[in-house]
Each structure stands twice: as structure tokens, then as C-alpha cells.
Motif scaffolding. Structure first.
Motif, short mmCIF file in Angstrom:
data_model
loop_
_atom_site.label_atom_id
_atom_site.label_comp_id
_atom_site.label_asym_id
_atom_site.label_seq_id
_atom_site.Cartn_x
_atom_site.Cartn_y
_atom_site.Cartn_z
N LEU A 58 38.30 41.05 49.91
CA LEU A 58 37.73 40.09 49.00
C LEU A 58 36.38 40.77 48.25
O LEU A 58 35.62 41.31 49.07
CB LEU A 58 37.31 38.79 49.63
CG LEU A 58 36.29 37.79 48.72
CD1 LEU A 58 37.25 37.29 47.50
CD2 LEU A 58 35.77 36.90 49.45
N LYS A 59 36.47 40.76 47.06
CA LYS A 59 35.54 41.54 46.19
C LYS A 59 34.87 40.57 45.33
O LYS A 59 35.43 40.08 44.35
CB LYS A 59 35.81 42.69 45.46
CG LYS A 59 36.76 43.83 46.43
CD LYS A 59 35.62 44.60 47.50
CE LYS A 59 36.18 45.52 48.10
NZ LYS A 59 35.22 46.18 49.12
N LEU A 60 33.78 40.26 45.32
CA LEU A 60 32.79 39.16 44.70
C LEU A 60 31.89 39.90 43.62
O LEU A 60 31.56 40.99 43.92
CB LEU A 60 32.01 38.15 45.44
CG LEU A 60 32.65 37.07 46.49
CD1 LEU A 60 31.85 36.70 47.32
CD2 LEU A 60 34.11 36.63 45.78
N THR A 61 31.77 39.14 42.25
CA THR A 61 30.95 39.81 41.33
C THR A 61 30.01 38.69 40.89
O THR A 61 30.44 37.56 40.62
CB THR A 61 31.68 40.49 40.24
OG1 THR A 61 30.95 40.88 39.47
CG2 THR A 61 32.63 39.57 39.66
N ALA A 62 28.79 38.89 40.16
CA ALA A 62 28.01 38.08 39.45
C ALA A 62 28.56 37.74 38.03
O ALA A 62 27.84 37.08 37.42
CB ALA A 62 26.46 38.58 39.92
N ASP A 63 29.45 38.62 37.54
CA ASP A 63 29.88 38.80 36.24
C ASP A 63 30.69 37.53 35.86
O ASP A 63 31.41 37.39 34.79
CB ASP A 63 30.16 39.88 35.87
CG ASP A 63 29.14 41.16 35.89
OD1 ASP A 63 27.99 40.66 35.76
OD2 ASP A 63 29.42 42.32 36.19
N ASP A 64 31.19 36.67 37.11
CA ASP A 64 32.10 35.68 36.70
C ASP A 64 31.58 34.52 35.75
O ASP A 64 30.42 33.95 36.05
CB ASP A 64 32.82 35.28 38.09
CG ASP A 64 33.89 34.47 37.75
OD1 ASP A 64 34.12 33.64 36.80
OD2 ASP A 64 34.75 34.32 38.74
N PRO A 65 32.25 34.39 34.50
CA PRO A 65 31.53 33.35 33.61
C PRO A 65 31.65 31.84 33.97
O PRO A 65 30.82 31.11 33.56
CB PRO A 65 32.40 33.67 32.11
CG PRO A 65 33.61 34.07 32.82
CD PRO A 65 33.57 34.87 33.88
#
Length: 210
Positions: free
Chosen positions: A85-92
Motif C-alpha cells: 500500500l502506497k498512500l499520497t497526499a495528492d489524492d483530490p
């Protein structure tokens, strides 16, 4: 001797029972306290003693979290987080109630004092408290499903452990997509008893795995 006070709860710890009795008498003369006997429950911690050692868990605390989040009937999960799992803060797609997300992981952070198996996943999700998105919340629900499967899991301190110190560490090697920094973790054992652990993001960017 150690004395811990939280509001109107007092915890006394010592290897000298006579000194504990003297201090309890002194406190009772000053404030009129109620002696609840040997420690069994304190601030969400459940303590059980036997000839083989002392066990700590937060079963009731886990069940309270599951009930408050309506996950008592959820399907149990075998592990708290997918390894890839790779999470990012760029998800709109923002989550509609960010305060709920922050409150949940505030409670789970306290849970890690007896659950080192949750330290990594809680640290990962806590990076996004300033901006929560739907994908983060969906992935976080797996942590609760894992709690559903393991509410009684905790720590055990053996009364017959050898005084041998052992430590282990690992890293996810630039696991954060946004910063390219690694999350490192370590555990320290005294004999067979786990006494220290932590999971945190590195302050610098690693250029080598060595």
C-alpha cells in the motif's frame, strides 16, 4: 518506588510492599483514599499477573473503539495494512469528516503502548492528519478490522527472562511517495520480553540501503 497520579486515580509501584502500605496510610490520612487492591485496570490498560509473568492488553479499549466506529460487526482482517500500500497526499477526493479521522488515530496512537504490531500502520496513516482523503479512510478501516480479529493481543513480561538485550530494526526503503523518505522501525527485547519499540519517518533521504 514510583507514584503515578491521573486526576483521582493513583498507581503505586515498588518492590517493597511495606513501603507501599506506609505510603497508602499516609495518603489516606491526608486525603481519605480508597484502596482498590492489586492493579487490574488503569487508563485503558488491563493487567494480569501469574507465576509466569505479567501480561498487558487493551481489550476493552479496542472494543470501545470498534463500537464507537460501528465496526463491531465488521469482517476480521489478518493484518492491519497491505504490504504494497502506497498512500499520497495528492489524492483530490477529500474525506468529508476530517475530525473523525484525527480522533480515530489519536485513539489508535494510544493503543500502540501495548500493540507494537500497530506502530507502523498508525505512523503511516498519521502522516495525513492535515489532509484526509477517502482512500486513506478506506485503508484505515483495515486497521479496525485487524483489531476485531486480535482484541486480546498485547505484551507479556516473563518472570524468568534472561538478562540478555537484543535489538532489531528495519526500513521500508523510501516508502513515502511524497517525500521519498523511509520509515524505520526498531524493537528491543530483554530476554523474551519486548521493552521498547518505535516506528518513525527518517529525517533525511537515504541514498543507499547500506
Amino acid at each position: 518506588m514510583a507514584l503515578l497520579v491521573y486526576v483521582d486515580d493513583v498507581l503505586l509501584v515498588s518492590d517493597d510492599l511495606q513501603q507501599i502500605q506506609l505510603l497508602k496510610k499516609f495518603l489516606h490520612d491526608q486525603f481519605t483514599i480508597k484502596d482498590l487492591g492489586p492493579l487490574k485496570y488503569f487508563l485503558g490498560l488491563e493487567i494480569a499477573r501469574s507465576k509466569t509473568g505479567i501480561s498487558l492488553c487493551q481489550r476493552k479499549y479496542a472494543m470501545d473503539i470498534l463500537q464507537d466506529t460501528s465496526n463491531l460487526g465488521s469482517k476480521p482482517a489478518a493484518f492491519p495494512m497491505e504490504s504494497n500500500l502506497k498512500l499520497t497526499a495528492d489524492d483530490p477526493e477529500l474525506y468529508e469528516d476530517p475530525s473523525e479521522y484525527r480522533r480515530l488515530f489519536g485513539r489508535l496512537l494510544y493503543f500502540t503502548i501495548t500493540r507494537p504490531d500497530l506502530a507502523y500502520s498508525v505512523q503511516v496513516f498519521s502522516q495525513f492528519l492535515a489532509k484526509q482523503v477517502v482512500s486513506h479512510h478506506k485503508a484505515a478501516m483495515r486497521v479496525l478490522r485487524y483489531l476485531k480479529a486480535t482484541p486480546r493481543q498485547g505484551l507479556f513480561f516473563s518472570s524468568s527472562s534472561e538478562l540478555q538485550l537484543k535489538a532489531f530494526s528495519d526500513s521500508d526503503w523510501a516508502g513515502c511517495i511524497d517525500t521519498r523518505r523511509s520509515i524505520i522501525g526498531f524493537t528491543t527485547f530483554l530476554g523474551n520480553s519486548l521493552i521498547s519499540w518505535k516506528s518513525k519517518k527518517q529525517a533525511t533521504i537515504s541514498r543507499s540501503s547500506a
